[in-house]
Design a protein around this motif. Structure first.
Motif, mmCIF file in Angstrom:
data_model
loop_
_atom_site.group_PDB
_atom_site.id
_atom_site.type_symbol
_atom_site.label_atom_id
_atom_site.label_comp_id
_atom_site.label_asym_id
_atom_site.label_seq_id
_atom_site.Cartn_x
_atom_site.Cartn_y
_atom_site.Cartn_z
ATOM 1 N N ARG A 68 37.744 55.015 30.214
ATOM 2 C CA ARG A 68 38.217 55.090 28.836
ATOM 3 C C ARG A 68 39.038 53.854 28.485
ATOM 4 N N VAL A 69 39.842 53.442 29.440
ATOM 5 C CA VAL A 69 40.546 52.172 29.347
ATOM 6 C C VAL A 69 39.945 51.280 30.424
ATOM 7 N N ALA A 70 39.354 50.176 30.008
ATOM 8 C CA ALA A 70 38.704 49.270 30.953
ATOM 9 C C ALA A 70 39.730 48.298 31.518
ATOM 10 N N GLU A 71 39.570 47.977 32.786
ATOM 11 C CA GLU A 71 40.401 46.960 33.415
ATOM 12 C C GLU A 71 39.489 45.841 33.881
ATOM 13 N N VAL A 72 39.869 44.620 33.583
ATOM 14 C CA VAL A 72 39.109 43.454 33.989
ATOM 15 C C VAL A 72 39.978 42.639 34.928
ATOM 16 N N ILE A 73 39.422 42.315 36.094
ATOM 17 C CA ILE A 73 40.128 41.514 37.078
ATOM 18 C C ILE A 73 39.381 40.193 37.211
ATOM 19 N N LEU A 74 40.103 39.094 37.012
ATOM 20 C CA LEU A 74 39.522 37.762 37.112
ATOM 21 C C LEU A 74 40.031 37.091 38.380
ATOM 22 N N HIS A 75 39.119 36.538 39.159
ATOM 23 C CA HIS A 75 39.449 35.861 40.409
ATOM 24 C C HIS A 75 39.028 34.403 40.300
ATOM 25 N N LEU A 76 39.863 33.498 40.770
ATOM 26 C CA LEU A 76 39.501 32.089 40.855
ATOM 27 C C LEU A 76 39.966 31.563 42.204
ATOM 28 N N ASN A 77 39.009 31.112 43.008
ATOM 29 C CA ASN A 77 39.294 30.530 44.310
ATOM 30 C C ASN A 77 38.827 29.082 44.290
ATOM 31 N N VAL A 78 39.733 28.173 44.600
ATOM 32 C CA VAL A 78 39.419 26.748 44.602
ATOM 33 C C VAL A 78 39.791 26.175 45.965
ATOM 34 N N THR A 79 38.812 25.563 46.632
ATOM 35 C CA THR A 79 39.048 24.891 47.907
ATOM 36 C C THR A 79 38.948 23.396 47.658
ATOM 37 N N ASN A 105 44.064 30.686 45.731
ATOM 38 C CA ASN A 105 43.495 31.892 45.143
ATOM 39 C C ASN A 105 44.344 32.319 43.953
ATOM 40 N N GLY A 106 43.685 32.602 42.856
ATOM 41 C CA GLY A 106 44.382 33.102 41.684
ATOM 42 C C GLY A 106 43.733 34.396 41.219
ATOM 43 N N VAL A 107 44.548 35.342 40.788
ATOM 44 C CA VAL A 107 44.045 36.627 40.291
ATOM 45 C C VAL A 107 44.854 37.007 39.059
ATOM 46 N N LYS A 108 44.165 37.391 38.017
ATOM 47 C CA LYS A 108 44.796 37.906 36.799
ATOM 48 C C LYS A 108 44.000 39.129 36.361
ATOM 49 N N SER A 109 44.665 40.055 35.715
ATOM 50 C CA SER A 109 43.962 41.234 35.214
ATOM 51 C C SER A 109 44.522 41.623 33.851
ATOM 52 N N TYR A 110 43.736 42.368 33.133
ATOM 53 C CA TYR A 110 44.165 42.907 31.847
ATOM 54 C C TYR A 110 43.388 44.188 31.579
ATOM 55 N N GLN A 111 43.931 44.987 30.675
ATOM 56 C CA GLN A 111 43.297 46.249 30.300
ATOM 57 C C GLN A 111 43.088 46.269 28.795
#
Length: 191
Positions: free
Chosen positions: A106-117, A135-141
């Motif tokens: 009902r409430v969606a959660e989106v998780i964004l991942h960014l890995n840079v080597t 490694n970077g991680v951000k999320s929102y609903q």
């Protein structure tokens, strides 16, 4: 009589200073006594995925939000020049992995991942530092019933994610915290 106003101004100044320190305020920047930058001249070698950013619908996000733009901004602030100098080092991004994970309900959660080597290479293309992964991680609903909230929110979160990763990379490069590769020694022969 003027002792009271002086004392009041000293107490006020000390109180304001203490409140700034208490909230974590500190001046940031380069001073003449700070550590010199190990890589004064640099070039960037990034994969095509790092040169543009797309949202979930493959729409391009504005150019100012790319890893390339943000790295140049932050590293220039630390005194690194981007030019074609003969002795210029290369910041080589070996792997750029962006993922979007959506958890529906009902409430969606989106998780964004960014890995840079990445690693630093000398003018001849030989690695100077061992590869380092950030490694970077951000999320929102968001509420699924609303329209276009996902796209609007996602653009901002992607920009913040790339910004965070670029800042981490720039800090590690400017403070010389990357592990150096030791030159290979010829194998000694013992009878």
């Amino acid at each position: 009589m003027h002792l009271v106003p002086r004392l009041a101004s000293v107490v006020l100044t000390l109180g304001l200073s203490a409140s700034l320190v208490g909230c974590g305020f500190h001046l940031k920047g380069l001073s003449p006594t700070s550590m010199p930058v190990a890589y004064p001249h640099m070039k960037l070698n990034l994969p095509s995925e790092a040169l543009h950013v797309t949202d979930s619908n493959n729409n391009l996000i504005p150019q100012g939000n790319t890893l390339q733009t943000k790295l140049k901004t932050y590293l220039s602030g630390y005194g690194i020049q981007f030019d074609d100098a003969k002795e210029a080092y290369t910041l080589h991004v070996l792997d750029y992995n962006y993922r979007r994970q959506k958890l529906s309900g009902r409430v969606a959660e989106v998780i964004l991942h960014l890995n840079v080597t990445f690693q630093i290479e000398d003018a001849q293309g030989n690695p100077v530092t061992a590869p380092r992964t950030i490694n970077g991680v951000k999320s929102y609903q968001y509420n699924v019933a609303t329209v276009n909230v996902d796209d609007n929110e996602q653009d901002s979160v992607i920009s913040n994610l790339i910004d965070d990763v670029a800042q981490q990379m720039a800090r590690q490069i400017s403070t010389n915290r990357l592990p150096q590769i030791q030159p290979a020694h010829p194998a000694s022969t013992t009878p």
